[in-house]
Design a protein around this motif. Structure first.
Motif, PDB file in Angstrom:
ATOM      1  N   MET A 187       0.846  -1.203   0.000  1.00 17.40           N
ATOM      2  CA  MET A 187       0.000   0.000   0.000  1.00 17.40           C
ATOM      3  C   MET A 187       0.875   1.245   0.000  1.00 17.40           C
ATOM      4  N   LYS A 188       0.498   2.220  -0.826  1.00 19.80           N
ATOM      5  CA  LYS A 188       1.237   3.473  -0.901  1.00 19.80           C
ATOM      6  C   LYS A 188       0.418   4.607  -0.288  1.00 19.80           C
ATOM      7  N   LEU A 189       1.111   5.667   0.081  1.00 16.61           N
ATOM      8  CA  LEU A 189       0.469   6.853   0.647  1.00 16.61           C
ATOM      9  C   LEU A 189       0.911   8.069  -0.161  1.00 16.61           C
ATOM     10  N   LEU A 190      -0.060   8.845  -0.604  1.00 17.01           N
ATOM     11  CA  LEU A 190       0.209  10.088  -1.331  1.00 17.01           C
ATOM     12  C   LEU A 190      -0.544  11.226  -0.657  1.00 17.01           C
ATOM     13  N   ALA A 191       0.210  12.250  -0.231  1.00 18.35           N
ATOM     14  CA  ALA A 191      -0.386  13.444   0.372  1.00 18.35           C
ATOM     15  C   ALA A 191      -0.208  14.613  -0.578  1.00 18.35           C
ATOM     16  N   SER A 192      -1.306  15.316  -0.845  1.00 20.36           N
ATOM     17  CA  SER A 192      -1.251  16.443  -1.779  1.00 20.36           C
ATOM     18  C   SER A 192      -1.854  17.700  -1.180  1.00 20.36           C
ATOM     19  N   ASP A 193      -1.137  18.790  -1.364  1.00 20.96           N
ATOM     20  CA  ASP A 193      -1.698  20.116  -1.111  1.00 20.96           C
ATOM     21  C   ASP A 193      -2.849  20.342  -2.100  1.00 20.96           C
ATOM     22  N   PHE A 201       4.611   9.402  -0.605  1.00 20.66           N
ATOM     23  CA  PHE A 201       4.792  10.479  -1.578  1.00 20.66           C
ATOM     24  C   PHE A 201       4.068  11.721  -1.070  1.00 20.66           C
ATOM     25  N   ALA A 202       4.588  12.890  -1.428  1.00 21.21           N
ATOM     26  CA  ALA A 202       3.911  14.151  -1.112  1.00 21.21           C
ATOM     27  C   ALA A 202       4.218  15.167  -2.196  1.00 21.21           C
ATOM     28  N   ILE A 203       3.241  16.047  -2.448  1.00 18.98           N
ATOM     29  CA  ILE A 203       3.425  17.101  -3.449  1.00 18.98           C
ATOM     30  C   ILE A 203       2.802  18.395  -2.946  1.00 18.98           C
ATOM     31  N   GLY A 204       3.490  19.510  -3.217  1.00 16.17           N
ATOM     32  CA  GLY A 204       2.984  20.806  -2.803  1.00 16.17           C
ATOM     33  C   GLY A 204       3.730  21.922  -3.509  1.00 16.17           C
ATOM     34  N   ASP A 205       3.270  23.155  -3.292  1.00  8.73           N
ATOM     35  CA  ASP A 205       3.858  24.291  -4.001  1.00  8.73           C
ATOM     36  C   ASP A 205       4.269  25.437  -3.092  1.00  8.73           C
ATOM     37  N   SER A 206       4.131  25.262  -1.779  1.00 11.15           N
ATOM     38  CA  SER A 206       4.397  26.371  -0.860  1.00 11.15           C
ATOM     39  C   SER A 206       5.227  25.916   0.332  1.00 11.15           C
ATOM     40  N   GLU A 207       5.693  26.891   1.099  1.00 16.98           N
ATOM     41  CA  GLU A 207       6.527  26.578   2.259  1.00 16.98           C
ATOM     42  C   GLU A 207       5.796  25.738   3.301  1.00 16.98           C
ATOM     43  N   ASN A 208       4.479  25.901   3.391  1.00 21.84           N
ATOM     44  CA  ASN A 208       3.758  25.106   4.392  1.00 21.84           C
ATOM     45  C   ASN A 208       3.644  23.631   3.995  1.00 21.84           C
ATOM     46  N   ASP A 209       4.190  23.277   2.812  1.00 23.72           N
ATOM     47  CA  ASP A 209       4.236  21.875   2.392  1.00 23.72           C
ATOM     48  C   ASP A 209       5.577  21.222   2.713  1.00 23.72           C
ATOM     49  N   PHE A 210       6.576  22.022   3.098  1.00 24.83           N
ATOM     50  CA  PHE A 210       7.914  21.479   3.338  1.00 24.83           C
ATOM     51  C   PHE A 210       7.916  20.445   4.458  1.00 24.83           C
TER      52      PHE A 210
END
Length: 239
Positions: A1-7, A191-200
């Motif tokens: 099972m994989k986990l992906l978190a997205s903004d 996995f994680a994806i984001g575009d802003s500092e609050n995603d770091f």
């Protein structure tokens, strides 16, 4: 099972919509894996997004990690701070910008500062504890930001001209890690994806991090231009 978190905003939701290709990928992914929507939005604004875009998901991380729910709205995490911590922040902001935007979030409800409402009246309407406070920064905000940095009892997430005030040591990454450990998912499958500092903070707790920005940051493993590049990466990984 994989986990992906997205903004959401600026990552998944761009130009005021989520593309059909992304929706199709998420629908299939969420059936067999764990898909997390991680956002600074409160529950009210998150619900507007979900109803409009009809996105399938397994968990939601709201208020930058202070309020976490599963897809049946069962509460997984509910962190708050006492409203007394923000009393002087509100009064100082009001002196600089009387009609600025202010929204307090308390679990499933939001409390909005009304136009021309006295700040003491707004403060009195707040519950004793809240999950987050979102406010628009005053025009000349350097002095105000420096003032906020002295507040050691709270955490702050900046996004353009807005700031989210949340409980101390709370962030998206902490919430992602909580979900991962609860489900016993290996870090190598995250996995994680984001575009802003609050995603770091999410990038720090996953194996594969994708930053929608040309700027290199130590916490991001990959720089991409859009969510579709992450999809291509995950498809290639299967082969």
């Amino acid at each position: 099972m994989k986990l992906l978190a997205s903004d959401i905003d600026g990552t998944l939701y761009r130009n005021y919509f989520v593309s059909n290709d992304i929706k199709k990928f998420i629908d299939e992914f969420a059936k067999r894996n764990i898909f997390i929507l991680a956002t600074g939005r409160n529950f009210f604004n998150f619900l507007l997004f979900i109803k409009k875009e009809e996105i399938q998901y397994n968990y939601s991380i709201l208020c930058n990690g202070a309020f976490v729910l599963d897809n049946n709205f069962k509460v997984i995490l509910n962190k708050k701070f006492k409203k007394i911590y923000i009393k002087d922040i509100l009064y100082n902001l009001y002196l600089m910008e009387k009609n600025t935007e202010i929204i307090a979030s308390h679990e499933f409800e939001q409390i909005i500062h009304l136009p021309y409402e006295k700040i003491e009246t707004f403060y009195a309407r707040l519950p004793d504890q809240i999950n987050s406070l979102n406010l628009k920064l005053p025009k000349n905000n350097n002095k105000f930001i420096n003032y906020l940095k002295k507040k050691e009892d709270l955490s702050f997430e900046y996004n353009n001209n807005y700031i989210d005030i949340i409980p101390k040591n709370i962030n998206k990454g902490m919430a992602v890690e909580l979900i991962r450990k609860n489900l016993k998912i290996k870090r190598e499958d995250t996995f994680a994806i984001g575009d802003s500092e609050n995603d770091f903070s999410m990038f720090d707790v996953v194996e594969n991090s994708f930053y929608i920005n040309k700027k290199k940051v130590n916490s991001a493993k990959y720089n991409v231009s859009c969510f579709e590049e992450l999809i291509n990466h995950m498809i290639m990984e299967k082969k």
